[in-house]
Design a protein around this motif. Structure first.
Motif, PDB file in Angstrom:
ATOM      1  N   LEU A  91       0.827  -1.211   0.000  1.00  0.00           N
ATOM      2  CA  LEU A  91       0.000   0.000   0.000  1.00  0.00           C
ATOM      3  C   LEU A  91       0.862   1.263   0.000  1.00  0.00           C
ATOM      4  CD1 LEU A  91      -2.572  -1.192   2.705  1.00  0.00           C
ATOM      5  CD2 LEU A  91      -2.757  -1.371   0.218  1.00  0.00           C
ATOM      6  N   ASP A  92       2.143   1.096   0.284  1.00  0.00           N
ATOM      7  CA  ASP A  92       3.114   2.198   0.269  1.00  0.00           C
ATOM      8  C   ASP A  92       4.471   1.569  -0.065  1.00  0.00           C
ATOM      9  OD1 ASP A  92       4.410   4.564   0.485  1.00  0.00           O
ATOM     10  OD2 ASP A  92       4.038   4.862   2.633  1.00  0.00           O
ATOM     11  N   PRO A  93       4.736   1.264  -1.349  1.00  0.00           N
ATOM     12  CA  PRO A  93       5.848   0.406  -1.769  1.00  0.00           C
ATOM     13  C   PRO A  93       7.249   0.875  -1.374  1.00  0.00           C
ATOM     14  CG  PRO A  93       4.287   0.739  -3.571  1.00  0.00           C
ATOM     15  CD  PRO A  93       3.906   1.691  -2.498  1.00  0.00           C
ATOM     16  N   ASP A  94       7.415   2.127  -0.958  1.00  0.00           N
ATOM     17  CA  ASP A  94       8.744   2.609  -0.574  1.00  0.00           C
ATOM     18  C   ASP A  94       9.067   2.350   0.897  1.00  0.00           C
ATOM     19  OD1 ASP A  94       9.303   3.551  -3.101  1.00  0.00           O
ATOM     20  OD2 ASP A  94       8.355   5.487  -2.735  1.00  0.00           O
ATOM     21  N   VAL A  95       8.126   1.788   1.622  1.00  0.00           N
ATOM     22  CA  VAL A  95       8.290   1.603   3.068  1.00  0.00           C
ATOM     23  C   VAL A  95       8.297   0.117   3.399  1.00  0.00           C
ATOM     24  CG1 VAL A  95       7.325   2.120   5.341  1.00  0.00           C
ATOM     25  CG2 VAL A  95       7.092   3.788   3.496  1.00  0.00           C
ATOM     26  N   LEU A  96       9.271  -0.292   4.212  1.00  0.00           N
ATOM     27  CA  LEU A  96       9.316  -1.680   4.670  1.00  0.00           C
ATOM     28  C   LEU A  96       8.101  -1.992   5.531  1.00  0.00           C
ATOM     29  CD1 LEU A  96      13.084  -1.925   5.674  1.00  0.00           C
ATOM     30  CD2 LEU A  96      11.985  -3.202   3.825  1.00  0.00           C
ATOM     31  N   LYS A 117      -2.918  -8.432   8.105  1.00  0.00           N
ATOM     32  CA  LYS A 117      -3.883  -9.312   7.452  1.00  0.00           C
ATOM     33  C   LYS A 117      -4.202  -8.825   6.045  1.00  0.00           C
ATOM     34  CE  LYS A 117      -8.503 -11.315   8.003  1.00  0.00           C
ATOM     35  NZ  LYS A 117      -9.715 -11.389   8.852  1.00  0.00           N
ATOM     36  N   THR A 118      -4.276  -7.505   5.869  1.00  0.00           N
ATOM     37  CA  THR A 118      -4.632  -6.934   4.569  1.00  0.00           C
ATOM     38  C   THR A 118      -3.550  -7.184   3.525  1.00  0.00           C
ATOM     39  OG1 THR A 118      -5.953  -5.203   5.619  1.00  0.00           O
ATOM     40  CG2 THR A 118      -5.243  -4.813   3.364  1.00  0.00           C
ATOM     41  N   VAL A 119      -2.289  -7.020   3.896  1.00  0.00           N
ATOM     42  CA  VAL A 119      -1.197  -7.113   2.921  1.00  0.00           C
ATOM     43  C   VAL A 119      -0.723  -8.558   2.707  1.00  0.00           C
ATOM     44  CG1 VAL A 119      -0.432  -4.788   3.461  1.00  0.00           C
ATOM     45  CG2 VAL A 119       0.634  -6.726   4.628  1.00  0.00           C
ATOM     46  N   THR A 120      -1.115  -9.486   3.569  1.00  0.00           N
ATOM     47  CA  THR A 120      -0.684 -10.875   3.432  1.00  0.00           C
ATOM     48  C   THR A 120      -1.557 -11.599   2.416  1.00  0.00           C
ATOM     49  OG1 THR A 120       0.110 -10.972   5.721  1.00  0.00           O
ATOM     50  CG2 THR A 120      -0.356 -13.062   4.635  1.00  0.00           C
ATOM     51  N   ASP A 121      -0.911 -12.257   1.466  1.00  0.00           N
ATOM     52  CA  ASP A 121      -1.624 -13.081   0.484  1.00  0.00           C
ATOM     53  C   ASP A 121      -1.820 -14.463   1.107  1.00  0.00           C
ATOM     54  OD1 ASP A 121      -2.385 -14.743  -1.694  1.00  0.00           O
ATOM     55  OD2 ASP A 121      -1.451 -13.342  -3.096  1.00  0.00           O
ATOM     56  N   TYR A 122      -3.074 -14.813   1.379  1.00  0.00           N
ATOM     57  CA  TYR A 122      -3.387 -16.063   2.077  1.00  0.00           C
ATOM     58  C   TYR A 122      -4.261 -16.940   1.189  1.00  0.00           C
ATOM     59  CZ  TYR A 122      -5.515 -19.255   5.449  1.00  0.00           C
ATOM     60  OH  TYR A 122      -5.970 -20.372   6.099  1.00  0.00           O
ATOM     61  N   THR A 123      -3.889 -18.214   1.069  1.00  0.00           N
ATOM     62  CA  THR A 123      -4.650 -19.164   0.257  1.00  0.00           C
ATOM     63  C   THR A 123      -4.875 -20.436   1.052  1.00  0.00           C
ATOM     64  OG1 THR A 123      -3.663 -18.315  -1.786  1.00  0.00           O
ATOM     65  CG2 THR A 123      -4.732 -20.455  -1.910  1.00  0.00           C
ATOM     66  N   GLU A 124      -6.106 -20.917   1.028  1.00  0.00           N
ATOM     67  CA  GLU A 124      -6.460 -22.163   1.709  1.00  0.00           C
ATOM     68  C   GLU A 124      -7.221 -23.055   0.732  1.00  0.00           C
ATOM     69  OE1 GLU A 124      -8.551 -23.312   5.933  1.00  0.00           O
ATOM     70  OE2 GLU A 124      -9.689 -22.055   4.557  1.00  0.00           O
ATOM     71  N   TYR A 156     -17.361 -39.097  -6.323  1.00  0.00           N
ATOM     72  CA  TYR A 156     -17.783 -37.772  -5.856  1.00  0.00           C
ATOM     73  C   TYR A 156     -16.545 -36.975  -5.469  1.00  0.00           C
ATOM     74  CZ  TYR A 156     -19.534 -34.112  -2.777  1.00  0.00           C
ATOM     75  OH  TYR A 156     -19.780 -32.899  -2.183  1.00  0.00           O
ATOM     76  N   ALA A 157     -16.508 -35.714  -5.885  1.00  0.00           N
ATOM     77  CA  ALA A 157     -15.356 -34.853  -5.579  1.00  0.00           C
ATOM     78  C   ALA A 157     -15.859 -33.492  -5.099  1.00  0.00           C
ATOM     79  CB  ALA A 157     -14.481 -34.678  -6.817  1.00  0.00           C
ATOM     80  N   TYR A 158     -15.253 -33.013  -4.025  1.00  0.00           N
ATOM     81  CA  TYR A 158     -15.592 -31.702  -3.470  1.00  0.00           C
ATOM     82  C   TYR A 158     -14.297 -30.925  -3.254  1.00  0.00           C
ATOM     83  CZ  TYR A 158     -16.778 -28.191   0.046  1.00  0.00           C
ATOM     84  OH  TYR A 158     -16.907 -27.016   0.738  1.00  0.00           O
ATOM     85  N   THR A 159     -14.263 -29.707  -3.747  1.00  0.00           N
ATOM     86  CA  THR A 159     -13.096 -28.849  -3.540  1.00  0.00           C
ATOM     87  C   THR A 159     -13.566 -27.484  -3.047  1.00  0.00           C
ATOM     88  OG1 THR A 159     -13.148 -28.103  -5.856  1.00  0.00           O
ATOM     89  CG2 THR A 159     -11.727 -29.966  -5.333  1.00  0.00           C
ATOM     90  N   GLU A 160     -12.721 -26.876  -2.233  1.00  0.00           N
ATOM     91  CA  GLU A 160     -13.026 -25.571  -1.645  1.00  0.00           C
ATOM     92  C   GLU A 160     -11.756 -24.724  -1.688  1.00  0.00           C
ATOM     93  OE1 GLU A 160     -15.420 -25.570   2.016  1.00  0.00           O
ATOM     94  OE2 GLU A 160     -13.887 -24.260   2.861  1.00  0.00           O
ATOM     95  N   ASN A 161     -11.859 -23.535  -2.248  1.00  0.00           N
ATOM     96  CA  ASN A 161     -10.712 -22.635  -2.374  1.00  0.00           C
ATOM     97  C   ASN A 161     -11.053 -21.271  -1.776  1.00  0.00           C
ATOM     98  OD1 ASN A 161      -8.874 -24.320  -3.937  1.00  0.00           O
ATOM     99  ND2 ASN A 161     -10.325 -24.095  -5.612  1.00  0.00           N
ATOM    100  N   TYR A 162     -10.106 -20.749  -0.986  1.00  0.00           N
ATOM    101  CA  TYR A 162     -10.278 -19.431  -0.373  1.00  0.00           C
ATOM    102  C   TYR A 162      -8.986 -18.636  -0.559  1.00  0.00           C
ATOM    103  CZ  TYR A 162     -10.676 -15.797   3.190  1.00  0.00           C
ATOM    104  OH  TYR A 162     -10.702 -14.587   3.841  1.00  0.00           O
ATOM    105  N   ASN A 163      -9.121 -17.384  -0.963  1.00  0.00           N
ATOM    106  CA  ASN A 163      -7.943 -16.540  -1.151  1.00  0.00           C
ATOM    107  C   ASN A 163      -8.276 -15.095  -0.805  1.00  0.00           C
ATOM    108  OD1 ASN A 163      -6.521 -14.624  -3.536  1.00  0.00           O
ATOM    109  ND2 ASN A 163      -5.127 -15.950  -2.402  1.00  0.00           N
ATOM    110  N   ARG A 164      -7.279 -14.410  -0.221  1.00  0.00           N
ATOM    111  CA  ARG A 164      -7.415 -12.983   0.044  1.00  0.00           C
ATOM    112  C   ARG A 164      -6.034 -12.338  -0.089  1.00  0.00           C
ATOM    113  NH1 ARG A 164      -7.216 -14.574   5.719  1.00  0.00           N
ATOM    114  NH2 ARG A 164      -5.322 -13.616   6.611  1.00  0.00           N
ATOM    115  N   THR A 168      -7.803  -8.150  -3.335  1.00  0.00           N
ATOM    116  CA  THR A 168      -9.067  -8.881  -3.224  1.00  0.00           C
ATOM    117  C   THR A 168      -9.413  -9.102  -1.759  1.00  0.00           C
ATOM    118  OG1 THR A 168      -8.532 -10.050  -5.276  1.00  0.00           O
ATOM    119  CG2 THR A 168     -10.281 -10.977  -3.920  1.00  0.00           C
ATOM    120  N   GLU A 169     -10.583  -8.638  -1.350  1.00  0.00           N
ATOM    121  CA  GLU A 169     -11.004  -8.833   0.046  1.00  0.00           C
ATOM    122  C   GLU A 169     -11.114 -10.320   0.347  1.00  0.00           C
ATOM    123  OE1 GLU A 169     -14.487  -7.389   3.183  1.00  0.00           O
ATOM    124  OE2 GLU A 169     -14.615  -6.836   1.074  1.00  0.00           O
ATOM    125  N   TYR A 170     -11.794 -11.061  -0.531  1.00  0.00           N
ATOM    126  CA  TYR A 170     -11.785 -12.509  -0.443  1.00  0.00           C
ATOM    127  C   TYR A 170     -12.380 -13.088  -1.729  1.00  0.00           C
ATOM    128  CZ  TYR A 170     -16.831 -12.645   0.513  1.00  0.00           C
ATOM    129  OH  TYR A 170     -18.187 -12.523   0.417  1.00  0.00           O
TER     130      TYR A 170
END
Length: 199
Positions: A91-96, A117-124, A156-164, A168-170
């Motif tokens: 959100l501010d690329p010049d700052v660590l 939480k906002t800047v972390t790319d999380y996938t489940e 039968y196959a069931y898959t569930e994907n979540y990403n934020r 992308t909020e989610y």
């Protein structure tokens, strides 16, 4: 000059066989910002911390039923998580990011958690499959009929994907897939029209 600080990476994997019941696999890896192979330039090295793990198992649930039933229930289950934390605040690329999350810069712990939480790319990912569930004949001399339940198989196959991530909020998706199969083999009868022809 370039920041040539290096990083490290590690990986681990465990395979276990559960007698004749099935098998299980657990794997994980972690790398930090600055990690890269020898031939990579400084600008090509990773600029984020990456962590992920994966668990999967294949089990024959039919082993829990009496053998005389002849029921086969192969099941597969998989679960994985992956996190990518950037070195710099997207959100501010010049700052660590570490500076933004410093308590002296952002004293409110709730706000720090929210930024992280906002800047972390999380996938489940989750998945469970039942492939070729069927009943087999327990008597080798049993005659096959077109109406036998052994001719049917089910999957039968069931898959569930979540990403934020910070864009992308989610994103959440579920997939269900079912298949019913039928296979009947009445046996073959050879035809030899030239059997009695001596030439």
């Amino acid at each position: 000059d370039f920041d040539e600080s290096g990083g490290f990476a590690s990986t681990a994997r465990i395979n276990a066989k559960l007698a004749d019941l099935g098998n299980m696999t657990i794997s994980g890896n972690h790398s930090t910002a600055g990690w890269g192979s020898i031939e990579k330039k400084v600008s090509e090295r990773d600029r984020e911390d990456k962590s992920s793990y994966d668990f999967s198992t294949s089990i024959e649930l039919g082993k829990f039923l009496p053998e005389k039933t002849g029921i086969k229930i192969p099941m597969y289950f998989g679960y994985s998580e992956a996190k990518i934390t950037p070195q710099y605040n997207p959100l501010d690329p010049d700052v660590l990011l570490s500076q933004v999350l410093d308590p002296t810069v952002t004293p409110d712990p709730e706000k720090r958690d929210n930024i992280n939480k906002t800047v972390t790319d999380y996938t489940e990912r989750k998945s469970i499959n039942f492939t070729n569930v069927r009943k087999i004949k327990t008597s080798p001399n049993a005659k096959s009929h077109i109406y036998d339940v052994e001719n049917l198989n089910f999957s039968y196959a069931y898959t569930e994907n979540y990403n934020r991530n910070y864009i992308t909020e989610y994103a959440f998706g579920k997939t269900h897939q079912g298949v019913v199969g039928y296979n009947y083999n009445s046996g073959s009868k050879p035809i030899a029209p030239f059997e009695k022809n001596k030439s």
